[in-house]
Design a protein around this motif. Structure first.
Motif, mmCIF file in Angstrom:
data_model
loop_
_atom_site.group_PDB
_atom_site.id
_atom_site.type_symbol
_atom_site.label_atom_id
_atom_site.label_comp_id
_atom_site.label_asym_id
_atom_site.label_seq_id
_atom_site.Cartn_x
_atom_site.Cartn_y
_atom_site.Cartn_z
ATOM 1 N N HIS A 76 5.276 -3.521 4.069
ATOM 2 C CA HIS A 76 3.428 -3.870 3.059
ATOM 3 C C HIS A 76 2.608 -2.224 3.371
ATOM 4 O O HIS A 76 1.946 -1.781 2.570
ATOM 5 N N THR A 77 3.350 -1.408 3.940
ATOM 6 C CA THR A 77 2.965 0.055 3.634
ATOM 7 C C THR A 77 3.462 1.784 3.762
ATOM 8 O O THR A 77 4.418 1.312 5.232
ATOM 9 N N LEU A 78 3.521 2.270 3.001
ATOM 10 C CA LEU A 78 4.677 2.922 2.815
ATOM 11 C C LEU A 78 4.251 4.594 2.784
ATOM 12 O O LEU A 78 2.472 4.620 2.193
ATOM 13 N N VAL A 79 4.969 5.721 2.522
ATOM 14 C CA VAL A 79 4.321 7.261 1.855
ATOM 15 C C VAL A 79 4.550 7.751 0.887
ATOM 16 O O VAL A 79 6.231 7.506 1.181
ATOM 17 N N LEU A 80 4.419 8.093 -0.395
ATOM 18 C CA LEU A 80 4.978 8.531 -0.950
ATOM 19 C C LEU A 80 4.550 9.935 -0.074
ATOM 20 O O LEU A 80 3.129 10.510 -0.659
ATOM 21 N N SER A 81 6.052 11.063 -0.363
ATOM 22 C CA SER A 81 4.978 12.354 -0.024
ATOM 23 C C SER A 81 6.036 13.678 0.094
ATOM 24 O O SER A 81 7.147 12.990 -0.621
ATOM 25 N N GLN A 138 0.112 -1.338 -0.330
ATOM 26 C CA GLN A 138 0.255 0.150 0.338
ATOM 27 C C GLN A 138 0.440 0.898 -0.433
ATOM 28 O O GLN A 138 1.808 1.720 0.919
ATOM 29 N N LEU A 139 0.408 2.041 -0.689
ATOM 30 C CA LEU A 139 1.801 3.424 -1.046
ATOM 31 C C LEU A 139 0.571 4.229 -1.110
ATOM 32 O O LEU A 139 -0.184 5.199 -1.413
ATOM 33 N N VAL A 140 1.084 5.264 0.226
ATOM 34 C CA VAL A 140 0.017 6.078 0.209
ATOM 35 C C VAL A 140 0.406 7.705 -0.195
ATOM 36 O O VAL A 140 1.807 7.786 -0.304
ATOM 37 N N VAL A 141 -0.041 8.298 -0.832
ATOM 38 C CA VAL A 141 -0.296 9.042 -0.735
ATOM 39 C C VAL A 141 -1.515 10.648 0.062
ATOM 40 O O VAL A 141 -2.743 10.142 -0.423
ATOM 41 N N PRO A 142 -1.124 11.474 1.033
ATOM 42 C CA PRO A 142 -1.278 11.993 1.624
ATOM 43 C C PRO A 142 -1.922 13.151 1.011
ATOM 44 O O PRO A 142 -2.398 14.235 1.890
ATOM 45 N N PHE A 143 -2.283 13.280 0.032
ATOM 46 C CA PHE A 143 -3.211 14.732 -1.219
ATOM 47 C C PHE A 143 -3.685 13.425 -1.885
ATOM 48 O O PHE A 143 -3.704 12.386 -2.010
ATOM 49 N N PRO A 144 -4.298 14.629 -2.468
ATOM 50 C CA PRO A 144 -5.793 13.896 -3.620
ATOM 51 C C PRO A 144 -5.305 13.402 -5.363
ATOM 52 O O PRO A 144 -4.081 13.709 -5.800
ATOM 53 N N ALA A 145 -5.871 12.815 -5.100
ATOM 54 C CA ALA A 145 -5.892 11.933 -6.708
ATOM 55 C C ALA A 145 -5.583 13.348 -7.785
ATOM 56 O O ALA A 145 -6.287 14.076 -7.489
ATOM 57 N N GLY A 146 -4.718 12.778 -8.715
ATOM 58 C CA GLY A 146 -4.567 13.889 -10.033
ATOM 59 C C GLY A 146 -3.495 15.302 -10.208
ATOM 60 O O GLY A 146 -3.128 15.731 -11.163
ATOM 61 N N GLY A 147 -2.960 15.355 -8.569
ATOM 62 C CA GLY A 147 -1.735 16.139 -8.951
ATOM 63 C C GLY A 147 -0.373 15.409 -9.168
ATOM 64 O O GLY A 147 -0.281 14.385 -9.372
ATOM 65 N N ALA A 148 0.472 15.989 -8.758
ATOM 66 C CA ALA A 148 1.907 15.621 -9.117
ATOM 67 C C ALA A 148 2.608 14.913 -8.382
ATOM 68 O O ALA A 148 3.063 14.653 -9.113
ATOM 69 N N THR A 149 1.857 14.967 -6.885
ATOM 70 C CA THR A 149 2.841 13.803 -6.153
ATOM 71 C C THR A 149 1.706 12.616 -6.020
ATOM 72 O O THR A 149 2.408 12.001 -6.181
ATOM 73 N N ASP A 150 0.911 12.553 -6.693
ATOM 74 C CA ASP A 150 0.082 11.269 -7.300
ATOM 75 C C ASP A 150 0.259 11.257 -8.376
ATOM 76 O O ASP A 150 0.478 9.916 -8.345
ATOM 77 N N GLY A 151 1.247 11.530 -9.529
ATOM 78 C CA GLY A 151 1.264 11.109 -10.640
ATOM 79 C C GLY A 151 2.277 10.641 -10.374
ATOM 80 O O GLY A 151 2.665 9.039 -11.197
ATOM 81 N N VAL A 152 3.772 11.359 -9.610
ATOM 82 C CA VAL A 152 5.324 10.370 -9.173
ATOM 83 C C VAL A 152 4.363 9.342 -8.673
ATOM 84 O O VAL A 152 5.061 8.194 -8.960
#
Length: 327
Positions: free
Chosen positions: A88-93, A33-47
């Motif tokens: 198995h649980t990571l954050v990309l931020s 599970q790669l958690v992105v703490p921001f909404p879908a559709g932004g640059a961080t989500d794209g990365v």
């Protein structure tokens, strides 16, 4: 840009004794599970979605991007900080939630330096100083002279209190005794609209937004933060090379991957090695430029920790001197 206590190689706060955990055997044993703490559709989500697909291919396991947005990245980052430390649980931020927020919030529900393990810094993310065309300055020296001569008359915008753009411009205002007024917006888009419209005179912005508006003549690109020029804006010099030596202009924000602090070091190292290999792929490098205007870096845990330790006092000082707070 990284966090590290000098004698640790690991993750922030995880004891070295955990490095030999048998949990690393057979990893990964289930979807990641790669958690992105921001909404879908932004640059961080794209990365994140690009990285997730490449990790899936290399590790032979499903990698699911999970957007847990809210509170300046706090909700999703806190979720990972409290998750099982099995890799198995990571954050990309961004550096916002992994570093700067600890100085902006008195009651942050997680302590980055204790609760998170630094896995890999994926890319440095400089920002671009923009000026409205009415500002009679085309470089950093001319801008410094202009704002100093117009003390108390100018306004600058940011995409939020405590953001890198806010802290960097506040430091600039103080450094040149300009007494500029800060206007905080709910996001980059409304800030840029007011900059184009002349309601504010200055703002920092992301590379791709800055590129499109600067090329159309709607704003002027004065300089970029960091030590090197950006791939998306190779003709725009850094503020440092133009003579602005304050550390706030020499560091950048970044995008990175972290895990719960007790994650076994062999797992952290495996993930870091995979991310480094991914960062070297030509299609990944080109996509990073297309998504964020930057190239991947992929620092390993030790390098990331050293970078974090270097950046930390700069952001801490900037928050303290500006009085920025989000509590």
């Amino acid at each position: 840009m990284g966090l590290a206590l000098a004698s640790t190689t690991l993750a922030i706060g995880a004891p070295a004794a955990r490095a030999q955990s048998p949990a690393a055997a057979g990893y990964p044993s289930k979807p990641i599970q790669l958690v992105v703490p921001f909404p879908a559709g932004g640059a961080t989500d794209g990365v994140a979605r690009l990285v997730a697909e490449k990790l899936r291919q290399r590790m032979g396991q499903t990698v699911v991007v999970d957007n847990k947005a809210g509170a300046s990245g706090i909700l999703g980052t806190d979720f990972v900080a409290k998750a099982p430390a099995d890799g198995h649980t990571l954050v990309l931020s961004l550096s916002t939630s992994l570093l700067i927020n600890q100085f902006l919030y008195k009651k942050l529900p997680y302590a980055p330096q204790k609760d998170l393990a630094l896995v890999s810094l994926l890319a440095n993310v400089p920002i671009v100083l923009l000026a409205h065309p009415s500002v009679p300055a085309n470089n950093a020296a001319e801008l410094a002279k202009y704002i100093s001569a117009n003390k108390g008359k100018l306004s600058y915008g940011s995409w939020g209190v405590g953001s890198a753009g806010h802290l960097s411009l506040a430091a600039m205002s103080q450094g040149f005794n300009a007494d500029m007024t800060h206007v905080a917006y709910k996001g980059e888009a409304p800030m840029l609209q007011d900059l184009i419209g002349g309601q504010i005179q200055l703002a920092f912005a992301s590379a791709l937004q800055a590129k499109s508006f600067a090329e159309s003549g709607k704003v002027k690109a004065i300089g970029v933060t960091g030590e090197g020029r950006m791939p998306a804006l190779p003709n725009v010099p850094t503020l440092a090379e133009q003579g602005w030596k304050d550390d706030i202009f020499r560091i950048t924000g970044w995008v990175a991957v972290a895990a719960p602090a007790a994650t076994p070091k062999p797992i952290v190292d495996r993930l870091a090695a995979e991310l480094r290999a991914i960062s070297e792929m030509p299609d990944v490098r080109s996509r990073f430029v297309a998504i964020m205007g930057v190239e991947p870096v992929a620092l390993n845990p030790e390098q990331f920790a050293a970078a974090y330790a270097k950046d930390l006092p700069v952001w801490q000082r900037a928050v303290k001197e500006t009085g920025a707070s989000l509590d």
